[in-house]
Design a protein around this motif. Structure first.
Motif, mmCIF file in Angstrom:
data_model
loop_
_atom_site.group_PDB
_atom_site.id
_atom_site.type_symbol
_atom_site.label_atom_id
_atom_site.label_comp_id
_atom_site.label_asym_id
_atom_site.label_seq_id
_atom_site.Cartn_x
_atom_site.Cartn_y
_atom_site.Cartn_z
ATOM 1 N N SER A 265 -31.657 -27.299 27.057
ATOM 2 C CA SER A 265 -30.258 -27.731 26.938
ATOM 3 C C SER A 265 -30.211 -29.005 26.112
ATOM 4 O O SER A 265 -30.983 -29.938 26.354
ATOM 5 C CB SER A 265 -29.642 -27.977 28.318
ATOM 6 O OG SER A 265 -28.300 -28.429 28.186
ATOM 7 N N PHE A 266 -29.293 -29.037 25.142
ATOM 8 C CA PHE A 266 -29.183 -30.182 24.242
ATOM 9 C C PHE A 266 -27.903 -30.977 24.444
ATOM 10 O O PHE A 266 -27.418 -31.637 23.520
ATOM 11 C CB PHE A 266 -29.301 -29.704 22.792
ATOM 12 C CG PHE A 266 -30.610 -29.021 22.485
ATOM 13 C CD1 PHE A 266 -31.815 -29.669 22.677
ATOM 14 C CD2 PHE A 266 -30.638 -27.707 22.031
ATOM 15 C CE1 PHE A 266 -33.023 -29.046 22.401
ATOM 16 C CE2 PHE A 266 -31.835 -27.071 21.754
ATOM 17 C CZ PHE A 266 -33.040 -27.742 21.943
ATOM 18 N N GLY A 267 -27.330 -30.904 25.640
ATOM 19 C CA GLY A 267 -26.204 -31.757 25.976
ATOM 20 C C GLY A 267 -24.867 -31.271 25.457
ATOM 21 O O GLY A 267 -24.728 -30.152 24.960
ATOM 22 N N SER A 268 -23.887 -32.150 25.537
ATOM 23 C CA SER A 268 -22.498 -31.758 25.284
ATOM 24 C C SER A 268 -21.999 -32.104 23.890
ATOM 25 O O SER A 268 -20.874 -31.752 23.534
ATOM 26 C CB SER A 268 -21.584 -32.431 26.319
ATOM 27 O OG SER A 268 -21.721 -33.846 26.260
ATOM 28 N N PRO A 290 -40.802 -17.493 30.449
ATOM 29 C CA PRO A 290 -39.389 -17.251 30.755
ATOM 30 C C PRO A 290 -38.567 -18.487 30.385
ATOM 31 O O PRO A 290 -39.052 -19.621 30.551
ATOM 32 C CB PRO A 290 -39.373 -17.012 32.270
ATOM 33 C CG PRO A 290 -40.783 -16.736 32.651
ATOM 34 C CD PRO A 290 -41.645 -17.449 31.664
ATOM 35 N N PHE A 291 -37.366 -18.277 29.871
ATOM 36 C CA PHE A 291 -36.564 -19.436 29.488
ATOM 37 C C PHE A 291 -35.108 -19.266 29.892
ATOM 38 O O PHE A 291 -34.552 -18.172 29.868
ATOM 39 C CB PHE A 291 -36.671 -19.721 27.984
ATOM 40 C CG PHE A 291 -36.167 -18.622 27.091
ATOM 41 C CD1 PHE A 291 -34.821 -18.528 26.755
ATOM 42 C CD2 PHE A 291 -37.053 -17.678 26.563
ATOM 43 C CE1 PHE A 291 -34.354 -17.514 25.923
ATOM 44 C CE2 PHE A 291 -36.597 -16.670 25.722
ATOM 45 C CZ PHE A 291 -35.243 -16.577 25.410
ATOM 46 N N LEU A 292 -34.511 -20.393 30.271
ATOM 47 C CA LEU A 292 -33.074 -20.506 30.521
ATOM 48 C C LEU A 292 -32.525 -21.411 29.441
ATOM 49 O O LEU A 292 -32.864 -22.598 29.373
ATOM 50 C CB LEU A 292 -32.814 -21.086 31.912
ATOM 51 C CG LEU A 292 -31.367 -21.498 32.237
ATOM 52 C CD1 LEU A 292 -30.398 -20.347 32.061
ATOM 53 C CD2 LEU A 292 -31.286 -22.077 33.646
ATOM 54 N N TRP A 293 -31.669 -20.848 28.571
ATOM 55 C CA TRP A 293 -31.224 -21.547 27.358
ATOM 56 C C TRP A 293 -29.715 -21.739 27.408
ATOM 57 O O TRP A 293 -28.955 -20.779 27.467
ATOM 58 C CB TRP A 293 -31.629 -20.723 26.146
ATOM 59 C CG TRP A 293 -31.411 -21.353 24.809
ATOM 60 C CD1 TRP A 293 -31.004 -22.616 24.534
ATOM 61 C CD2 TRP A 293 -31.596 -20.710 23.545
ATOM 62 N NE1 TRP A 293 -30.928 -22.814 23.187
ATOM 63 C CE2 TRP A 293 -31.289 -21.665 22.545
ATOM 64 C CE3 TRP A 293 -31.997 -19.423 23.155
ATOM 65 C CZ2 TRP A 293 -31.357 -21.371 21.193
ATOM 66 C CZ3 TRP A 293 -32.065 -19.131 21.803
ATOM 67 C CH2 TRP A 293 -31.760 -20.090 20.834
ATOM 68 N N VAL A 294 -29.289 -22.992 27.378
ATOM 69 C CA VAL A 294 -27.865 -23.324 27.308
ATOM 70 C C VAL A 294 -27.453 -23.412 25.841
ATOM 71 O O VAL A 294 -27.953 -24.262 25.094
ATOM 72 C CB VAL A 294 -27.567 -24.657 28.020
ATOM 73 C CG1 VAL A 294 -26.099 -25.053 27.804
ATOM 74 C CG2 VAL A 294 -27.870 -24.559 29.504
#
Length: 450
Positions: A265-268, A290-294
């Motif tokens: 996650s790279f923030g807002s 495994p990855f969780l990507w925002v």
């Protein structure tokens, strides 16, 4: 002693971006639990949802920002406009608050995000205590403020204690002095004057993490400094996200092996181009983790969301990848399946990761993120820096090193050690807990004088 039983009223002034709103509302929750009533004054931009905090009074003030000021990426000009435009409306707001509040619930102080320095001027005019709240690392108080005797050609090295050399403050301050805009010069001077005039300084940090920086900060700012971080551990249940969190990712995490998932996650605010997205996608896929990507809407320049991903990419992953628009980050980092965090190194993300013992892969984009990355990789040594442009081979190798290779074992161990130290600071008698108690006493001492 009778006066101490009164319910003091604290007015918080927000800087209207996610990474600043969240810690300020956390701090408001903490001090509300200490018996203070709370008003939240905020510009119109990115207004928080009052229904998430029925215990607070929310007051919107005019910011008169144009769409171009918000979108053109000139942070200094935006900050300058916000402070100039909000000063008069905030002064009127405070006069109204002072007129309305009865003697049993009177204003004990104004707590403002350091970037909303206009609030200190209003506090001085109304003879109220102004308390500056640093929502970034304490070391940023050595980076951005304008100290005339440090901005000379040679004397900038004065801030370089041996313990701080790995932060590269000298280099970063020198960059600030290269072709500064008028807005940047004015903002730095005003922010410095505001912080120097404050009655107290609160920082969302833990003392042991920034002991050297705090020692130096105290040489330049006379007000007492309270390190009561991490705010989110004292106020764990508040909801302050501007974006809708997708809790379905927690169900996905529940199916993954312990410490196997890299959370990305790279923030807002950060953004990347389409090619960087593609390189990131294949780097994640090729790592076999495994990855969780925002991927925030608007994160990829020129795209609505994930339409720029390679054709068939998601289908090829099966259950090994989960992509969401926004995630409940604190819950994600605390999940037993998460073994690494690829981050932009915003301060909230940094301190949340430390508190859960999650090692970090660092790709800072701008501002204090570079400073935080230096802390993570070179001072605390709980992360790796992903240098140069995003390239799939580098990404794949860095993820493997961080999470599974023997090379990353020391980083993973240090991350858990920092978590244990942070836990101790939150307990009764720990540095953050003691600092919070001292802050409460300090505010009550202001109460006697007002």
């Amino acid at each position: 002693m009778e006066k101490q039983q009164k319910s003091g009223h604290l007015v918080f002034v927000l800087y209207p971006f996610q990474g600043h709103i969240t810690p300020m509302l956390q701090l408001a929750t903490i001090l509300h639990s200490k018996g203070f009533s709370i008003s939240i004054v905020h510009p119109e931009l990115n207004s928080p949802d009052p229904s998430n905090h029925p215990e607070f009074t929310f007051i919107s003030i005019s910011d008169k920002l144009t769409e171009s000021e918000v979108s053109d990426g000139d942070i200094a000009s935006l900050m300058l406009s916000l402070n100039k435009n909000c000063a008069a409306p905030f002064q009127q707001c405070m006069k109204k608050i002072l007129h309305q509040k009865d003697s049993h619930d009177h204003a004990a102080g104004i707590l403002y995000d350091t970037l909303m320095y206009c609030a200190q001027t209003v506090a001085d005019d109304l003879k109220l205590p102004g308390i500056s709240v640093g929502t970034s690392a304490a070391a940023t108080l050595l980076l951005y403020p304008a100290f005339p005797h440090l901005d000379g050609k040679d004397s900038i090295s004065e801030i370089e204690m041996p313990e701080l050399q790995s932060l590269q403050l000298q280099h970063m301050r020198a960059l600030l002095l290269q072709n500064p805009t008028d807005a940047m010069t004015e903002v730095r001077a005003a922010m410095t004057n505001g912080t120097k005039s404050s009655s107290a300084i609160i920082v969302n940090t833990i003392h042991f993490l920034e002991q050297a920086a705090l020692s130096k900060v105290r040489e330049y700012f006379p007000a007492p400094i309270f390190t009561i971080g991490p705010f989110h551990k004292f106020a764990p249940t508040i909801c302050s996200s501007i974006l809708m969190e997708d809790a379905n990712c927690i169900s996905w995490l529940n199916k993954q092996a312990s410490k196997s998932v890299i959370y990305v996650s790279f923030g807002s605010l950060a953004s990347i181009d389409e090619q960087a997205l593609i390189e990131t996608a294949w780097g994640l896929a090729n790592s076999k983790q495994p990855f969780l990507w925002v991927i925030r809407p608007g994160f990829v320049r020129g795209s609505e969301w994930i339409e720029s991903l390679p054709n068939g990419f998601q289908e090829s992953l099966g259950e090994r990848g989960c992509i969401v628009k926004w995630a409940p980050q604190k819950e994600v980092l605390a999940h037993c399946a998460v073994g690494g965090f690829w981050s932009h190194c915003g301060w909230n993300s940094t301190i949340e990761s430390i508190c859960e013992g999650v090692p970090m892969l660092c790709k800072p984009f701008f501002g204090d993120q570079v400073l935080n990355s230096n802390y993570i990789c070179h001072v605390w040594r709980v992360g790796l820096e992903l240098q140069n442009k995003l390239e799939r081979g580098n990404i794949e190798g860095a993820i493997k090193k961080l999470m599974v290779d023997m090379e990353g074992e020391e980083i993973r161990k240090k991350a858990m050690d920092l978590k244990e130290k942070a836990d101790l600071c939150l307990r009764e008698g720990g540095s953050s807990c003691c600092s919070l108690n001292e802050l409460t006493k300090q505010i009550y001492s202001f109460d006697y004088k007002t």
